[in-house]
Scaffold this active site. Structure first.
Site, PDB file in Angstrom:
ATOM      1  N   ASP A  69       5.475  -2.667  -4.695  1.00 34.71           N
ATOM      2  CA  ASP A  69       5.394  -1.370  -4.025  1.00 34.71           C
ATOM      3  C   ASP A  69       4.855  -0.344  -5.017  1.00 34.71           C
ATOM      4  O   ASP A  69       5.607   0.201  -5.841  1.00 34.71           O
ATOM      5  CB  ASP A  69       6.768  -0.968  -3.502  1.00 34.71           C
ATOM      6  CG  ASP A  69       7.379  -2.060  -2.619  1.00 34.71           C
ATOM      7  OD1 ASP A  69       6.605  -2.833  -2.026  1.00 34.71           O
ATOM      8  OD2 ASP A  69       8.613  -2.136  -2.543  1.00 34.71           O
ATOM      9  N   SER A 121       4.342  -6.756  -0.025  1.00 40.87           N
ATOM     10  CA  SER A 121       3.917  -5.591  -0.810  1.00 40.87           C
ATOM     11  C   SER A 121       3.436  -4.446   0.075  1.00 40.87           C
ATOM     12  O   SER A 121       3.067  -4.636   1.241  1.00 40.87           O
ATOM     13  CB  SER A 121       2.819  -5.909  -1.832  1.00 40.87           C
ATOM     14  OG  SER A 121       3.312  -6.786  -2.820  1.00 40.87           O
ATOM     15  N   SER A 176       8.378  -7.778  -3.009  1.00 44.75           N
ATOM     16  CA  SER A 176       7.369  -6.850  -2.508  1.00 44.75           C
ATOM     17  C   SER A 176       6.913  -5.943  -3.640  1.00 44.75           C
ATOM     18  O   SER A 176       7.712  -5.222  -4.234  1.00 44.75           O
ATOM     19  CB  SER A 176       7.945  -6.014  -1.355  1.00 44.75           C
ATOM     20  OG  SER A 176       6.991  -5.112  -0.859  1.00 44.75           O
TER      21      SER A 176
END
Length: 380
Positions: free
Chosen positions: A291, A251, A289
């Site tokens: 984001d 992340s 991830s």
């Protein structure tokens, strides 16, 4: 092992001569935006604790409760940022932005409530929606442990200050990885000239994303040439039968600040441009991830209030001064450039670290990177 001996001297990207566009502010940090303060609590203990808390205060401690125009963007929603429904509804942000690890959102959220209750009694004490966000540090940190407590949120807020910002393995970024190397906290800024005025756009990044093969520095795909740091290019089990973590998982949280007068929708547009700054460093945006990006403007301090109405028969109005939409391009460019440089400052500033289960994450090899950049004319 509780800590690692430093190897190469760690420096910021510009100090290495890496070619970067744009004019930075005085400290080349988000704190170049007047009023913005950053504070850390860094927790390193024994073999298993490698984590912390970062607090960003848009108007400093004395300005908590005074709204900023704000907008947010989810490039990939595999993460958490509390309070975003209210930001979307009102276009305003009036609380600290606090960043930690994934499983510490709860105690940090409570800690922000307790700090505001103790220090800002006039700020709707009956109701508060803190903004707490996270990235995953479970490779180096015992993320299931209880190292982060609610008091650490208050300590990070109390530690917040203007001026130069420490980078690398500090605060919420303590145990993070980036492009297979040691990641963490980083920042950068750009000055934007608008007629006779000069405004600042600053970015702060908690970087825990990217696969080694993707890494690009100043347009040079260095990731293809660097040695694989301890198997970072292949999925690897974490411990006790846990599933392997794919490259690029983790992340990234980015907070953008400016003193330019903007509407909430324009702040949201700045937040969307964060994606382009990250892309310049090579990431293609892993599914694993989260984001999440937030942008705010410290201008127009008397607008976007949302307090309980007084029973005095009044019917007030508010107004805002803002940059016309057709003049926003220089501010978009400043976001892209400052986010790119903030990520590079994470990588060049972070020290190697060993943590949970003996996991070791090396630092980006600066000598090798500058050698690769020099061969392509990307250093001065």
């Amino acid at each position: 092992m509780s800590e690692d001996l430093p190897g190469e001297e760690r420096r910021r990207a510009r100090e290495l001569g890496i070619s970067l566009n744009g004019e930075p502010g005085r400290w080349n940090a988000i704190t170049d935006v007047p009023g913005v303060e950053v504070g850390y609590v860094t927790l390193v203990d024994g073999d298993d604790v490698r984590t912390g808390v970062t607090a960003l205060l848009p108007r400093g401690r004395d300005g908590v409760g005074t709204p900023c125009a704000a907008g947010w963007h989810s490039f990939n929603g595999n993460g958490e940022m509390t309070g975003t429904a209210w930001i979307e509804e009102t276009g305003s942000l009036a609380v600290p932005v606090v960043i930690t690890n994934t499983y510490a959102v709860g105690p940090v959220h409570r800690g922000v409530v307790e700090w505001v209750r103790a220090n800002c009694r006039g700020m709707a004490p009956e109701w508060l929606l803190p903004v707490v966000t996270e990235t995953w540090d479970g490779h180096l940190n015992d993320i299931h442990g209880s190292a982060v407590e609610s008091r650490h949120a208050a300590e990070a807020i109390e530690a917040a200050a203007s001026g130069p910002v420490e980078e690398g393995c500090v605060g919420g970024g303590t145990g993070m990885r980036c492009y297979g190397f040691k990641g963490g906290s980083g920042t950068a800024s750009r000055v934007v000239e608008y007629g006779e005025d000069r405004y600042t756009v600053g970015a702060f990044v908690q970087a825990n994303f990217g696969a080694l093969r993707e890494l690009v520095v100043a347009g040079v795909p260095v990731g293809r040439e660097l040695a694989d740091p301890a198997g970072a290019a292949a999925p690897r089990a974490t411990a006790d039968g846990e599933r392997p973590v794919p490259p690029g998982a983790g992340s990234v949280i980015v907070v953008v600040a400016t003193d330019a007068p903007l509407l909430p929708g324009q702040c949201k547009a700045l937040a969307r441009r964060v994606t382009l700054g990250l892309a310049r460093t090579g990431t293609t945006g892993s599914h694993f991830s989260g984001d999440l990006f937030l942008a705010f403007s410290t201008a127009n301090p008397s607008a976007l209030t949302s307090t309980f109405p007084e029973n005095d028969g009044s019917a007030p109005y508010e107004s805002m001064r803002f940059v016309p939409w057709g003049r926003m391009d220089p501010f978009y460019g400043a976001v892209v450039e400052s986010v790119e440089e903030a990520v590079l400052n994470v990588l060049t500033g972070a020290q190697p670290m060993t943590g949970r289960a003996g996991h070791h994450v090396p630092a980006l090899p600066l000598d090798r990177v500058t050698e690769l950049l020099a061969a392509r004319g990307a250093v001065s």
